[in-house]
Motif scaffolding. Sequence first.
Motif, PDB file in Angstrom:
ATOM      1  N   ASN A   1      -9.395  -1.381  13.864  1.00  0.00           N
ATOM      2  CA  ASN A   1     -10.361  -1.637  12.790  1.00  0.00           C
ATOM      3  C   ASN A   1      -9.988  -1.014  11.445  1.00  0.00           C
ATOM      4  OD1 ASN A   1     -12.078  -3.389  14.019  1.00  0.00           O
ATOM      5  ND2 ASN A   1     -13.610  -1.859  14.566  1.00  0.00           N
ATOM      6  N   LYS A   2      -8.718  -0.813  11.184  1.00  0.00           N
ATOM      7  CA  LYS A   2      -8.247  -0.354   9.880  1.00  0.00           C
ATOM      8  C   LYS A   2      -7.645  -1.546   9.150  1.00  0.00           C
ATOM      9  CE  LYS A   2      -7.278   4.390  11.176  1.00  0.00           C
ATOM     10  NZ  LYS A   2      -6.260   5.426  11.230  1.00  0.00           N
ATOM     11  N   PRO A   3      -7.629  -1.511   7.820  1.00  0.00           N
ATOM     12  CA  PRO A   3      -7.048  -2.633   7.083  1.00  0.00           C
ATOM     13  C   PRO A   3      -5.570  -2.829   7.396  1.00  0.00           C
ATOM     14  CG  PRO A   3      -8.291  -1.208   5.613  1.00  0.00           C
ATOM     15  CD  PRO A   3      -8.197  -0.511   6.928  1.00  0.00           C
ATOM     16  N   GLN A   4      -5.174  -4.065   7.484  1.00  0.00           N
ATOM     17  CA  GLN A   4      -3.772  -4.427   7.728  1.00  0.00           C
ATOM     18  C   GLN A   4      -3.141  -4.728   6.379  1.00  0.00           C
ATOM     19  OE1 GLN A   4      -3.283  -7.536  10.621  1.00  0.00           O
ATOM     20  NE2 GLN A   4      -1.513  -8.361   9.577  1.00  0.00           N
ATOM     21  N   ARG A   5      -1.930  -4.235   6.138  1.00  0.00           N
ATOM     22  CA  ARG A   5      -1.268  -4.433   4.852  1.00  0.00           C
ATOM     23  C   ARG A   5       0.028  -5.206   5.022  1.00  0.00           C
ATOM     24  NH1 ARG A   5      -2.462   1.682   2.858  1.00  0.00           N
ATOM     25  NH2 ARG A   5      -4.658   1.328   2.440  1.00  0.00           N
ATOM     26  N   GLU A   6       0.195  -6.185   4.164  1.00  0.00           N
ATOM     27  CA  GLU A   6       1.430  -6.979   4.120  1.00  0.00           C
ATOM     28  C   GLU A   6       2.041  -6.751   2.738  1.00  0.00           C
ATOM     29  OE1 GLU A   6       2.540  -8.388   6.755  1.00  0.00           O
ATOM     30  OE2 GLU A   6       0.724  -8.331   7.968  1.00  0.00           O
ATOM     31  N   TYR A   7       3.208  -6.108   2.699  1.00  0.00           N
ATOM     32  CA  TYR A   7       3.790  -5.656   1.443  1.00  0.00           C
ATOM     33  C   TYR A   7       4.699  -6.695   0.802  1.00  0.00           C
ATOM     34  CZ  TYR A   7       1.983  -1.060   2.535  1.00  0.00           C
ATOM     35  OH  TYR A   7       1.147  -0.011   2.809  1.00  0.00           O
ATOM     36  N   ASP A   8       4.605  -6.778  -0.524  1.00  0.00           N
ATOM     37  CA  ASP A   8       5.503  -7.581  -1.348  1.00  0.00           C
ATOM     38  C   ASP A   8       6.492  -6.597  -1.984  1.00  0.00           C
ATOM     39  OD1 ASP A   8       6.226 -10.194  -2.340  1.00  0.00           O
ATOM     40  OD2 ASP A   8       5.424  -9.609  -4.286  1.00  0.00           O
ATOM     41  N   THR A   9       6.775  -6.712  -3.260  1.00  0.00           N
ATOM     42  CA  THR A   9       7.701  -5.802  -3.930  1.00  0.00           C
ATOM     43  C   THR A   9       6.988  -5.050  -5.044  1.00  0.00           C
ATOM     44  OG1 THR A   9       8.358  -7.595  -5.410  1.00  0.00           O
ATOM     45  CG2 THR A   9       9.722  -7.235  -3.466  1.00  0.00           C
ATOM     46  N   ASP A  10       7.566  -3.942  -5.468  1.00  0.00           N
ATOM     47  CA  ASP A  10       7.072  -3.137  -6.594  1.00  0.00           C
ATOM     48  C   ASP A  10       5.606  -2.734  -6.451  1.00  0.00           C
ATOM     49  OD1 ASP A  10       9.542  -3.156  -7.882  1.00  0.00           O
ATOM     50  OD2 ASP A  10       9.084  -5.029  -8.913  1.00  0.00           O
ATOM     51  N   GLY A  11       5.186  -2.345  -5.252  1.00  0.00           N
ATOM     52  CA  GLY A  11       3.852  -1.815  -5.037  1.00  0.00           C
ATOM     53  C   GLY A  11       2.762  -2.832  -4.763  1.00  0.00           C
ATOM     54  N   LEU A  12       3.059  -4.114  -4.869  1.00  0.00           N
ATOM     55  CA  LEU A  12       2.056  -5.151  -4.624  1.00  0.00           C
ATOM     56  C   LEU A  12       1.941  -5.408  -3.123  1.00  0.00           C
ATOM     57  CD1 LEU A  12       0.182  -7.351  -5.912  1.00  0.00           C
ATOM     58  CD2 LEU A  12       2.126  -8.893  -5.714  1.00  0.00           C
ATOM     59  N   TYR A  13       0.704  -5.520  -2.640  1.00  0.00           N
ATOM     60  CA  TYR A  13       0.510  -5.849  -1.231  1.00  0.00           C
ATOM     61  C   TYR A  13      -0.800  -6.584  -1.029  1.00  0.00           C
ATOM     62  CZ  TYR A  13      -2.377  -1.587  -0.907  1.00  0.00           C
ATOM     63  OH  TYR A  13      -3.327  -0.621  -1.091  1.00  0.00           O
ATOM     64  N   LEU A  14      -0.882  -7.271   0.097  1.00  0.00           N
ATOM     65  CA  LEU A  14      -2.094  -7.976   0.498  1.00  0.00           C
ATOM     66  C   LEU A  14      -2.747  -7.168   1.604  1.00  0.00           C
ATOM     67  CD1 LEU A  14      -3.560 -10.798   0.031  1.00  0.00           C
ATOM     68  CD2 LEU A  14      -2.540 -11.413   2.205  1.00  0.00           C
ATOM     69  N   GLU A  15      -4.014  -6.811   1.404  1.00  0.00           N
ATOM     70  CA  GLU A  15      -4.744  -6.061   2.415  1.00  0.00           C
ATOM     71  C   GLU A  15      -5.713  -7.005   3.112  1.00  0.00           C
ATOM     72  OE1 GLU A  15      -6.140  -1.773   1.979  1.00  0.00           O
ATOM     73  OE2 GLU A  15      -7.977  -2.941   1.637  1.00  0.00           O
ATOM     74  N   ILE A  16      -5.642  -7.026   4.442  1.00  0.00           N
ATOM     75  CA  ILE A  16      -6.511  -7.892   5.234  1.00  0.00           C
ATOM     76  C   ILE A  16      -7.497  -6.994   5.978  1.00  0.00           C
ATOM     77  CG2 ILE A  16      -6.609  -9.696   6.985  1.00  0.00           C
ATOM     78  CD1 ILE A  16      -3.558 -10.100   6.400  1.00  0.00           C
ATOM     79  N   THR A  17      -8.779  -7.199   5.725  1.00  0.00           N
ATOM     80  CA  THR A  17      -9.816  -6.392   6.362  1.00  0.00           C
ATOM     81  C   THR A  17     -10.085  -6.918   7.771  1.00  0.00           C
ATOM     82  OG1 THR A  17     -11.627  -7.758   5.559  1.00  0.00           O
ATOM     83  CG2 THR A  17     -10.902  -5.960   4.122  1.00  0.00           C
ATOM     84  N   PRO A  18     -10.753  -6.129   8.610  1.00  0.00           N
ATOM     85  CA  PRO A  18     -11.084  -6.606   9.956  1.00  0.00           C
ATOM     86  C   PRO A  18     -11.918  -7.892   9.956  1.00  0.00           C
ATOM     87  CG  PRO A  18     -11.373  -4.245   9.845  1.00  0.00           C
ATOM     88  CD  PRO A  18     -11.075  -4.706   8.453  1.00  0.00           C
ATOM     89  N   LYS A  19     -12.662  -8.140   8.881  1.00  0.00           N
ATOM     90  CA  LYS A  19     -13.451  -9.372   8.784  1.00  0.00           C
ATOM     91  C   LYS A  19     -12.626 -10.558   8.292  1.00  0.00           C
ATOM     92  CE  LYS A  19     -17.909  -7.190   8.217  1.00  0.00           C
ATOM     93  NZ  LYS A  19     -19.147  -7.120   7.443  1.00  0.00           N
ATOM     94  N   GLY A  20     -11.358 -10.315   7.951  1.00  0.00           N
ATOM     95  CA  GLY A  20     -10.466 -11.391   7.546  1.00  0.00           C
ATOM     96  C   GLY A  20     -10.368 -11.632   6.048  1.00  0.00           C
ATOM     97  N   VAL A  21     -10.972 -10.758   5.240  1.00  0.00           N
ATOM     98  CA  VAL A  21     -10.898 -10.895   3.791  1.00  0.00           C
ATOM     99  C   VAL A  21      -9.517 -10.432   3.324  1.00  0.00           C
ATOM    100  CG1 VAL A  21     -11.891 -10.170   1.592  1.00  0.00           C
ATOM    101  CG2 VAL A  21     -13.368 -10.530   3.565  1.00  0.00           C
ATOM    102  N   LYS A  22      -8.865 -11.236   2.488  1.00  0.00           N
ATOM    103  CA  LYS A  22      -7.530 -10.909   1.983  1.00  0.00           C
ATOM    104  C   LYS A  22      -7.643 -10.508   0.516  1.00  0.00           C
ATOM    105  CE  LYS A  22      -5.484 -14.346   5.056  1.00  0.00           C
ATOM    106  NZ  LYS A  22      -4.704 -15.577   5.136  1.00  0.00           N
ATOM    107  N   LYS A  23      -7.243  -9.260   0.204  1.00  0.00           N
ATOM    108  CA  LYS A  23      -7.347  -8.729  -1.150  1.00  0.00           C
ATOM    109  C   LYS A  23      -5.976  -8.311  -1.667  1.00  0.00           C
ATOM    110  CE  LYS A  23     -10.156  -5.489   0.194  1.00  0.00           C
ATOM    111  NZ  LYS A  23     -11.047  -4.324   0.218  1.00  0.00           N
ATOM    112  N   TRP A  24      -5.716  -8.608  -2.947  1.00  0.00           N
ATOM    113  CA  TRP A  24      -4.481  -8.174  -3.602  1.00  0.00           C
ATOM    114  C   TRP A  24      -4.686  -6.770  -4.156  1.00  0.00           C
ATOM    115  CZ3 TRP A  24      -0.233 -10.473  -2.598  1.00  0.00           C
ATOM    116  CH2 TRP A  24      -0.174 -11.845  -2.426  1.00  0.00           C
ATOM    117  N   LEU A  25      -3.743  -5.879  -3.860  1.00  0.00           N
ATOM    118  CA  LEU A  25      -3.777  -4.519  -4.386  1.00  0.00           C
ATOM    119  C   LEU A  25      -2.389  -4.120  -4.862  1.00  0.00           C
ATOM    120  CD1 LEU A  25      -5.900  -2.961  -1.535  1.00  0.00           C
ATOM    121  CD2 LEU A  25      -6.643  -3.219  -3.881  1.00  0.00           C
ATOM    122  N   MET A  26      -2.358  -3.205  -5.815  1.00  0.00           N
ATOM    123  CA  MET A  26      -1.089  -2.655  -6.276  1.00  0.00           C
ATOM    124  C   MET A  26      -1.176  -1.138  -6.180  1.00  0.00           C
ATOM    125  SD  MET A  26       0.881  -3.025  -9.910  1.00  0.00           S
ATOM    126  CE  MET A  26       0.285  -1.571 -10.749  1.00  0.00           C
TER     127      MET A  26
END
Length: 113
Positions: free
Chosen positions: A18-43
């Motif tokens: 139940n922790k957020p899952q992170r899929e990393y891009d480059t230069d600090g950008l990543y997509l965080e997927i919450t347990p409810k399935g919401v996908k958020k862009w973070l840097m």
Amino acid sequence: MPLTDTFLKTVKYTRTDNKPQREYDTDGLYLEITPKGVKKWLMKYKRPITAKENRLSFGTYADVSLKDARKKRGAYLRTQFMPERHKMMQWYANYLDGLQVGNVVSVRFGGAA
């Protein structure tokens, strides 16, 4: 490895803790997927003076595409790793655009009248 649009459309939350899952891009950008399935862009970035780690949100994947998230990341990286300064300057520019020249009051600094 940089993220692809095809991968982002198909990726699902797979963690069991139940922790957020992170899929990393480059230069600090990543997509965080919450347990409810919401996908958020973070840097993720570090402040230049204090070296404290901070995160900046660009919105959800439904609203912001991979291409747009990379453009936003690039814009913030060009502001010397000070995203909050960039946001403040954008707000101030928008504020000044909203002012009418006739409403501006001149202010005299220093000295007696």
